[in-house]
Design an enzyme around this catalytic site. Structure first.
Site, mmCIF file in Angstrom:
data_model
loop_
_atom_site.group_PDB
_atom_site.id
_atom_site.type_symbol
_atom_site.label_atom_id
_atom_site.label_comp_id
_atom_site.label_asym_id
_atom_site.label_seq_id
_atom_site.Cartn_x
_atom_site.Cartn_y
_atom_site.Cartn_z
ATOM 1 N N ARG A 5 0.861 -1.172 0.000
ATOM 2 C CA ARG A 5 0.000 0.000 0.000
ATOM 3 C C ARG A 5 0.900 1.224 0.000
ATOM 4 O O ARG A 5 1.981 1.207 0.601
ATOM 5 C CB ARG A 5 -0.870 0.045 1.270
ATOM 6 C CG ARG A 5 -2.028 -0.926 1.268
ATOM 7 C CD ARG A 5 -3.139 -0.452 0.325
ATOM 8 N NE ARG A 5 -4.321 -1.293 0.401
ATOM 9 C CZ ARG A 5 -4.595 -2.288 -0.433
ATOM 10 N NH1 ARG A 5 -3.753 -2.587 -1.406
ATOM 11 N NH2 ARG A 5 -5.706 -2.994 -0.304
ATOM 12 N N GLU A 25 -3.419 7.739 -4.495
ATOM 13 C CA GLU A 25 -3.799 7.246 -5.826
ATOM 14 C C GLU A 25 -5.086 7.919 -6.309
ATOM 15 O O GLU A 25 -5.984 8.139 -5.484
ATOM 16 C CB GLU A 25 -3.995 5.729 -5.778
ATOM 17 C CG GLU A 25 -2.698 5.012 -5.434
ATOM 18 C CD GLU A 25 -2.887 3.515 -5.220
ATOM 19 O OE1 GLU A 25 -3.982 2.985 -5.483
ATOM 20 O OE2 GLU A 25 -1.915 2.877 -4.780
ATOM 21 N N HIS A 35 -1.431 0.577 -9.923
ATOM 22 C CA HIS A 35 -2.068 -0.375 -8.978
ATOM 23 C C HIS A 35 -2.761 -1.520 -9.733
ATOM 24 O O HIS A 35 -3.978 -1.703 -9.640
ATOM 25 C CB HIS A 35 -3.074 0.352 -8.073
ATOM 26 C CG HIS A 35 -3.348 -0.391 -6.803
ATOM 27 N ND1 HIS A 35 -3.693 0.232 -5.623
ATOM 28 C CD2 HIS A 35 -3.330 -1.720 -6.513
ATOM 29 C CE1 HIS A 35 -3.876 -0.678 -4.679
ATOM 30 N NE2 HIS A 35 -3.663 -1.882 -5.197
HETATM 31 O O1 A2R Z 1 4.058 -9.115 11.496
HETATM 32 P P1 A2R Z 1 3.370 -10.429 11.370
HETATM 33 O O2 A2R Z 1 4.108 -11.521 12.051
HETATM 34 O O3 A2R Z 1 1.898 -10.361 11.686
HETATM 35 O O4 A2R Z 1 3.469 -10.822 9.800
HETATM 36 C C1 A2R Z 1 2.683 -10.176 8.814
HETATM 37 C C2 A2R Z 1 3.417 -9.006 8.167
HETATM 38 N N1 A2R Z 1 3.225 -7.737 8.893
HETATM 39 C C3 A2R Z 1 4.236 -6.957 9.310
HETATM 40 N N2 A2R Z 1 5.563 -7.074 9.184
HETATM 41 C C4 A2R Z 1 6.332 -6.095 9.728
HETATM 42 N N3 A2R Z 1 5.832 -5.021 10.372
HETATM 43 C C5 A2R Z 1 4.500 -4.862 10.515
HETATM 44 N N4 A2R Z 1 4.005 -3.796 11.162
HETATM 45 C C6 A2R Z 1 3.629 -5.868 9.964
HETATM 46 N N5 A2R Z 1 2.297 -6.021 9.911
HETATM 47 C C7 A2R Z 1 2.068 -7.180 9.254
HETATM 48 O O5 A2R Z 1 2.834 -8.891 6.861
HETATM 49 C C8 A2R Z 1 2.459 -11.103 7.630
HETATM 50 O O6 A2R Z 1 3.534 -11.980 7.455
HETATM 51 C C9 A2R Z 1 2.408 -10.185 6.415
HETATM 52 C C10 A2R Z 1 1.003 -10.065 5.838
HETATM 53 O O7 A2R Z 1 0.632 -11.311 5.355
HETATM 54 P P2 A2R Z 1 -0.888 -11.732 5.124
HETATM 55 O O8 A2R Z 1 -1.707 -11.300 6.284
HETATM 56 O O9 A2R Z 1 -0.899 -13.164 4.728
HETATM 57 O O10 A2R Z 1 -1.349 -10.797 3.926
HETATM 58 P P3 A2R Z 1 -1.284 -11.070 2.344
HETATM 59 O O11 A2R Z 1 -2.459 -11.832 1.910
HETATM 60 O O12 A2R Z 1 0.061 -11.573 1.984
HETATM 61 O O13 A2R Z 1 -1.472 -9.579 1.801
HETATM 62 C C11 A2R Z 1 -0.612 -8.509 2.207
HETATM 63 C C12 A2R Z 1 -1.092 -7.170 1.709
HETATM 64 C C13 A2R Z 1 -2.588 -6.895 1.772
HETATM 65 O O14 A2R Z 1 -3.019 -6.517 3.045
HETATM 66 C C14 A2R Z 1 -2.772 -5.782 0.761
HETATM 67 O O15 A2R Z 1 -2.619 -4.525 1.357
HETATM 68 C C15 A2R Z 1 -1.619 -5.999 -0.207
HETATM 69 O O16 A2R Z 1 -0.819 -7.058 0.349
HETATM 70 O O17 A2R Z 1 -2.125 -6.380 -1.451
#
Ligand code: A2R
Length: 312
Positions: free
Chosen positions: A229, A258, A276
């Site tokens: 994002r 955007e 995007h």
């Molecule tokens: O931090 P963790 O252990 O919850 O791991 C998540 C990581 N993550 C972060 N890493 C570093 N600092 C942060 N503040 C933080 N917040 C979250 O991002 C997790 O490994 C990863 C997100 O993975 P998923 O929830 O499986 O999301 P997905 O489906 O890979 O999609 C990611 C994003 C979407 O939310 C859209 O905004 C974009 O890709 O298209």
């Protein structure tokens, strides 16, 4: 009787058609005064189909809505805590877009290094006649640092392994079976990486995660790739780092405001800019649309959406 659904924002025409066949849908975009409309009619609706937005003011205006089905995996513009507090289930469209987002991320890595877009512009301008294109940077065997090793991050890693890349990742917590090194410090990951690929969720917890100090750690030979994002990157700091050549280049599918892209980026040949489009293939958008529908249908049949979101 078909459940009455409010549609917020535009959805794909095929999805709108499918929704109308199964639900009693009203499109808020057809209202001249949407606020007045929800104030008068909000209590009629049992569900909300949204292009990605739902704040608590909207939820409060829809007191009988118990399900929100959102197009996309990112829920940064939906107040998840507010929804759960009101007993509303939220469904999104995870997994079905992993491949296409990862494909584009890998394409951006290659484009920003090998200058595919820039070299093509060189050819189309007729400049090849005057001499060969500049030498570019090798991709295979380089170091990729993945910021956010989730569903999409892991899919990117599988792509990058085919390019014999060394990989490491940063999350807030290590992933049990990641198969690569966990780096608890984002700055250390940036220092180590040739490519810093960002694929965390948007929202307050990741706002400006990639700031000037992370870009300085990435350094003059490092490339930033953002398919997450626009809010995750401090965009003015990125523009400064590129202008001052403190990083080698950037490839961006997402922006802070955007569809507005900083004018400075438009003229930089070491920057790849995409409107995007990461999930924007016919196949993936059809699968996402189907999941928006399935979440609603499943909720009204069983009380559960297919893909529940339980936290921001
Ligand atoms: O931090 P963790 O252990 O919850 O791991 C998540 C990581 N993550 C972060 N890493 C570093 N600092 C942060 N503040 C933080 N917040 C979250 O991002 C997790 O490994 C990863 C997100 O993975 P998923 O929830 O499986 O999301 P997905 O489906 O890979 O999609 C990611 C994003 C979407 O939310 C859209 O905004 C974009 O890709 O298209």
């Amino acid at each position: 009787m078909k459940p009455r659904i409010l549609q917020y924002g535009r959805l794909m025409p095929s999805l709108e058609k499918q929704l109308v066949e199964h639900f009693d849908v009203h499109r808020l975009i057809d209202e001249a005064d949407p606020q007045a409309y929800v104030a008068a009619h909000g209590a009629e609706f049992k569900g909300l189909a949204t292009a990605g937005f739902a704040d608590v003011a909207l939820m409060d205006a829809l007191p009988n809505v118990r399900v929100i089905s959102s197009f996309g995996v990112g829920v940064d513009r939906i107040d998840i805590a507010g929804a759960l507090k009101r007993g509303i289930q939220v469904g999104n469209t995870p997994d079905v877009l992993n491949d296409c987002v990862a494909d584009l991320a890998m394409g951006l890595v290659i484009d920003v290094s090998r200058g595919m877009g820039a070299a093509e512009r060189h050819l189309r301008r007729g400049d090849w006649i005057n001499g060969p294109y500049l030498l570019t940077r090798r991709v295979s065997g380089k170091r990729m640092g993945i910021v956010g090793l989730g569903r999409i991050g892991r899919t990117i890693a599988r792509r990058a392994s085919g390019f014999d890349m060394e990989m490491a990742y940063h999350n807030r917590r290590p992933v049990a079976d990641a198969g690569m090194r966990y780096e608890p410090s984002l700055h250390e990951l940036a220092r180590w990486a040739d490519y810093l690929v960002v694929i965390v969720p948007g929202g307050d917890s990741t706002r400006h995660l990639i700031d000037a100090s992370v870009l300085d750690a990435l350094g003059p030979d490092g490339y930033l790739v953002n398919v997450a994002r626009g809010t995750v990157v401090d965009e003015p700091a990125l523009v400064r780092a590129l202008t001052e050549k403190r990083i080698a280049g950037a490839a961006l599918d997402v922006f802070y405001n955007e569809p507005h892209v900083p004018a400075e980026l438009m003229v930089m040949e070491n920057v790849v800019l995409m409107p995007h489009i990461a999930s924007g293939t016919v196949e993936t958008r059809a699968a996402m649309a189907q999941r928006v529908f399935d979440n609603l249908q499943s909720f009204f049949a069983t009380g559960q959406v297919v893909s529940p979101v339980t936290q921001q």
